[in-house]
Design a protein around this motif. Structure first.
Motif, PDB file in Angstrom:
ATOM      1  N   LEU A   1       0.837  -1.209   0.000  1.00  0.00           N
ATOM      2  CA  LEU A   1       0.000   0.000   0.000  1.00  0.00           C
ATOM      3  C   LEU A   1       0.869   1.255   0.000  1.00  0.00           C
ATOM      4  O   LEU A   1       0.561   2.239  -0.656  1.00  0.00           O
ATOM      5  CB  LEU A   1      -0.898   0.018   1.238  1.00  0.00           C
ATOM      6  N   ARG A   2       1.944   1.188   0.763  1.00  0.00           N
ATOM      7  CA  ARG A   2       2.845   2.334   0.869  1.00  0.00           C
ATOM      8  C   ARG A   2       3.556   2.612  -0.455  1.00  0.00           C
ATOM      9  O   ARG A   2       3.665   3.755  -0.885  1.00  0.00           O
ATOM     10  CB  ARG A   2       3.868   2.027   1.970  1.00  0.00           C
TER      11      ARG A   2
ATOM     12  N   ALA B   1       2.504   1.650  -3.412  1.00  0.00           N
ATOM     13  CA  ALA B   1       1.469   2.086  -4.361  1.00  0.00           C
ATOM     14  C   ALA B   1       1.160   3.573  -4.182  1.00  0.00           C
ATOM     15  O   ALA B   1       0.858   4.268  -5.145  1.00  0.00           O
ATOM     16  CB  ALA B   1       0.203   1.261  -4.176  1.00  0.00           C
ATOM     17  N   GLY B   2       1.245   4.044  -2.930  1.00  0.00           N
ATOM     18  CA  GLY B   2       0.969   5.448  -2.634  1.00  0.00           C
ATOM     19  C   GLY B   2       2.157   6.358  -2.872  1.00  0.00           C
ATOM     20  O   GLY B   2       2.078   7.555  -2.626  1.00  0.00           O
ATOM     21  N   LYS B   3       3.258   5.775  -3.354  1.00  0.00           N
ATOM     22  CA  LYS B   3       4.513   6.527  -3.557  1.00  0.00           C
ATOM     23  C   LYS B   3       4.949   7.256  -2.284  1.00  0.00           C
ATOM     24  O   LYS B   3       5.529   8.339  -2.334  1.00  0.00           O
ATOM     25  CB  LYS B   3       4.373   7.521  -4.719  1.00  0.00           C
TER      26      LYS B   3
ATOM     27  N   PRO C   1       7.353   7.539   1.072  1.00  0.00           N
ATOM     28  CA  PRO C   1       8.754   7.142   1.250  1.00  0.00           C
ATOM     29  C   PRO C   1       8.863   5.740   1.855  1.00  0.00           C
ATOM     30  O   PRO C   1       8.107   5.393   2.754  1.00  0.00           O
ATOM     31  CB  PRO C   1       9.323   8.195   2.205  1.00  0.00           C
TER      32      PRO C   1
END
Lengths: 190, 190
Positions: free
Chosen positions: A159-160, A162-164, A166
């Motif tokens: 998820l992180r 995918a959300g770009k 850091p």
């Protein structure tokens, strides 16, 4: 079927999956039209749908392949490498995968296709049990719960990415490692 | 503004958010039409859009509120209660939230609205630092990485709940706890 033909068929299948993955990453699931699937795979719709009955089948095959790749990584090289690989995935690909899997998760047709095609669940269960027996993983918690915890961390990382947002994967590796380590169990139950 | 009026305004705002949350959970973001938002909140579109400029603003306010509630839970009662609360969320609500956040994550308008309205990031950073200073959390890893790891576990759990996959939250709590525990650090670096 003669061996050469089976090999050819396997290669063609892989080629289609590669192209479809690019098309889905670039245009999303809805945006990946048949014309775009043709252009990314370099093959005709006839050839594509000969190997995969529908766009949903193509998506399911990619999702199963992705899952399979991570199970293999874990079983062959451990959680560290699986986390490193996840940290390097394309945000577009992961974003598409998470969104569509989420949307289809309660569709009985999708669930049935995903269930019917994979023995990866047993593979990871056996590996977790072996790792406990070898004294690598703690054994005060059922192996299924260790596996679920690791998969939550992997999905949270996905998820992180995918959300770009850091991502520094090394502390994540260290923390997951310590959570599952046999020595942690000893230290905390003494 | 006189106090009574501010209180009334706050109550009305909360009422709209409650109704909108129900409407989004039930029909998804697109399916939550203005008519359905009216019926779930029991208020006219005029009243709704007086408090929130648009459906996107309503969604952003709910996402910020959800985030804020989890930060407060962590700061006031720790990760255990935050995980327990997540395990008890409605799958429909979490599924909708994850899908729409994912879809909007690269929309500059959405990012700006989310950024502009919250100081929760500093609040959790300060809490993590205090917990390290008190000797509760390990201090061999930067607080920001401890926070990110916990949020990955929370998000991974959210994905699981949204997928209606089996959830037994107690082992997750134990494993996250051990990963972050100061005694783990001592045991593994001896």
């Amino acid at each position: 079927m003669p061996k050469v033909s089976a090999e050819h068929s396997e290669a063609r299948r892989a080629e289609i999956l590669d192209g479809a993955r690019r098309a889905f990453s670039r245009w999303g699931y809805e945006g990946a039209t048949v014309a775009r699937l043709e252009s990314e795979t370099g093959l005709s719709r006839g050839a594509i749908f000969h190997y995969f009955g529908s766009k949903l089948d193509l998506f399911v095959a990619l999702a199963i392949e992705e899952n399979h790749r991570y199970i293999s990584l874990i079983v062959e090289r451990g959680f560290d490498d699986a986390l490193r690989s996840m940290a390097n995935e394309s945000p577009e690909w992961l974003g598409m995968l998470l969104e569509i899997q989420g949307r289809l998760r309660h569709d009985p047709k999708f669930v049935e296709k995903m269930e019917g095609m994979s023995d990866d669940r047993e593979r990871i269960a056996a590996w977790l049990q072996d790792a406990q027996a070898r004294g690598e993983l703690r054994d005060d918690i059922e192996p299924v719960h260790l596996g679920r915890f690791a998969s939550m961390v992997l999905n949270g990382l996905a998820l992180r990415v995918a959300g770009k947002d850091p991502v520094d994967v090394e502390p994540v590796i260290a923390l997951l490692h310590d959570a599952l380590d046999h020595r942690t169990q000893e230290a905390l139950t003494e």
